[in-house]
Design an enzyme around this catalytic site. Structure first.
Site, PDB file in Angstrom:
ATOM      1  N   LYS A  58       0.813  -1.214   0.000  1.00 17.75           N
ATOM      2  CA  LYS A  58       0.000   0.000   0.000  1.00 17.75           C
ATOM      3  C   LYS A  58       0.850   1.269   0.000  1.00 17.75           C
ATOM      4  O   LYS A  58       0.489   2.260  -0.629  1.00 17.75           O
ATOM      5  CB  LYS A  58      -0.940  -0.001   1.209  1.00 17.75           C
ATOM      6  CG  LYS A  58      -2.030  -1.062   1.116  1.00 17.75           C
ATOM      7  CD  LYS A  58      -2.974  -1.006   2.297  1.00 17.75           C
ATOM      8  CE  LYS A  58      -4.072  -2.058   2.162  1.00 17.75           C
ATOM      9  NZ  LYS A  58      -5.021  -2.027   3.289  1.00 17.75           N
ATOM     10  N   LYS A  68      -7.274  -8.660  -7.913  1.00 18.23           N
ATOM     11  CA  LYS A  68      -8.408  -8.822  -7.022  1.00 18.23           C
ATOM     12  C   LYS A  68      -9.481  -7.789  -7.337  1.00 18.23           C
ATOM     13  O   LYS A  68      -9.176  -6.637  -7.660  1.00 18.23           O
ATOM     14  CB  LYS A  68      -7.944  -8.674  -5.572  1.00 18.23           C
ATOM     15  CG  LYS A  68      -8.995  -9.003  -4.527  1.00 18.23           C
ATOM     16  CD  LYS A  68      -8.402  -8.918  -3.131  1.00 18.23           C
ATOM     17  CE  LYS A  68      -9.452  -9.229  -2.065  1.00 18.23           C
ATOM     18  NZ  LYS A  68      -8.892  -9.143  -0.697  1.00 18.23           N
ATOM     19  N   LYS A  92     -12.765  -2.089  -4.735  1.00 11.37           N
ATOM     20  CA  LYS A  92     -13.659  -0.933  -4.715  1.00 11.37           C
ATOM     21  C   LYS A  92     -13.035   0.251  -5.458  1.00 11.37           C
ATOM     22  O   LYS A  92     -13.743   1.155  -5.887  1.00 11.37           O
ATOM     23  CB  LYS A  92     -13.927  -0.507  -3.274  1.00 11.37           C
ATOM     24  CG  LYS A  92     -14.369  -1.615  -2.341  1.00 11.37           C
ATOM     25  CD  LYS A  92     -14.265  -1.161  -0.884  1.00 11.37           C
ATOM     26  CE  LYS A  92     -14.465  -2.312   0.084  1.00 11.37           C
ATOM     27  NZ  LYS A  92     -14.268  -1.926   1.484  1.00 11.37           N
TER      28      LYS A  92
END
Length: 339
Positions: A118, A201, A204
């Protein structure tokens, strides 16, 4: 201390950053609903404190928290059986997290792959919260003496850290107080992939809305997205081995499996030799049948935010009833003086 010596109790949570997707449903929520039973206490929450490890629009964060709650309720989480709340209403999470910050080792945190993923090349600019949040995740779990945590494969490392923290705390203070929690990773569809790129994956935050199925999508949108999902020239193989090296094909079979409660092998056997012109409409029909009622109920619930807030507050009261004595005992073990 082995988890088997504690009252069977499940804990898990979802970050309210962005909207709920099919990945959240098959990878977590559906299993959470299935885990509700008289033999297991179940505690679920919107982990809003985890969400703010990166900047969130305050209004969007509140709305996202309510959407998580609406999605869980619409999918079948029963607040009469399960405890449902948002994390920030139970201060014991953060208080135990500080204790665990002092138990966990920097080397353990440096091994956490999600921070590296991240933060990327901008690690020096990332928040301290993003670096330390695995300690808060351990506190989320252990403040309830949770024995089992349903997680995706990508979160298994954090449960392993939770186990390390529990063991070190127990060893440091010579107690058998925190359980060594077991991760629960099982079933098809636990890792739902992008509809346009089966190697990524479902997220959102993907660039295109066509990459994902949102839990608030209506029936027409769900059907359209599946019918336009990326595939390959070959159809459904004769056996599972025929899906090797075909990420988009495997993803659609896995999604069908997760929605139908069939195994991937059973799905392949039923559609062996069929083309995508047959399989994708069947998958779209199945998805609409399973997801549209949840979407409709979510929208109904979100039209009454005060009712959602009331249910979350009630859940927080129930959560604190478990968490407070565990935190008090932790403070006693550590030697913290209180009036």
């Amino acid at each position: 201390m082995s988890a088997s010596t504690f009252t069977p109790r499940v804990f898990s949570g979802i970050k309210p950053s962005g909207g709920l997707t099919l990945g959240n449903y098959l990878g977590a929520i559906k299993r959470w609903v299935d885990m509700q039973s008289p033999d297991m206490e179940t505690i679920y929450c919107a982990v809003d404190l985890h969400a703010i490890t990166v900047w969130q629009d305050p209004k969007g964060l509140k709305g996202g928290t309510r959407e998580i709650a609406a999605g869980l309720l619409a999918a079948g989480i029963d607040p009469e059986h399960s405890i449902l709340f948002n994390q920030s209403q139970v201060k014991e999470h953060t208080e135990l997290a500080w204790i665990f910050n002092c138990v966990a080792r920097v080397g353990w945190m440096n091994r956490m792959t999600q921070f590296k993923d991240k933060a990327g090349k901008n690690a020096e600019k990332a928040s301290l919260g993003l670096y330390a949040y695995p300690s808060l995740m351990a506190a989320d779990i252990l403040i309830y003496h949770a024995t089992h945590v349903p997680v995706g494969e990508d979160q298994k490392q954090h449960v392993e850290l939770t186990r390390d923290i529990a063991n070190k705390f127990n060893n440091d203070f010579g107690v058998d107080f925190f359980p060594v929690t077991e991760p629960v990773i099982e079933g098809p569809g636990t890792r739902v992939m992008n509809l346009r790129d089966g190697t990524k994956k479902m997220s959102k935050s993907g660039e295109s809305d066509m990459e994902r199925i949102n839990m608030l999508d209506d029936a027409d949108t769900i059907a359209k997205k599946f019918k336009k999902a990326k595939t390959d020239p070959d159809g459904i193989p004769m056996d599972l081995d025929g899906l090797a090296g075909r990420p988009e094909a495997k993803n659609l079979v896995d999604i069908y499996s997760g929605l139908s409660d069939m195994t991937p092998a059973e799905v392949v056997a039923e559609y062996a030799g069929a083309g995508w012109g047959t399989f994708k409409p069947a998958l779209a029909d199945l998805a609409v049948a399973k997801l549209a009622p949840i979407s409709d109920e979510m929208k109904r619930l979100m039209d009454d935010p005060a009712e959602i807030d009331r249910k979350l507050a009630q859940g927080a009261d129930k959560a604190r009833a478990i968490a407070t004595p565990i935190l008090e005992k932790t403070y006693d073990i550590v030697g913290l003086l209180r009036g």
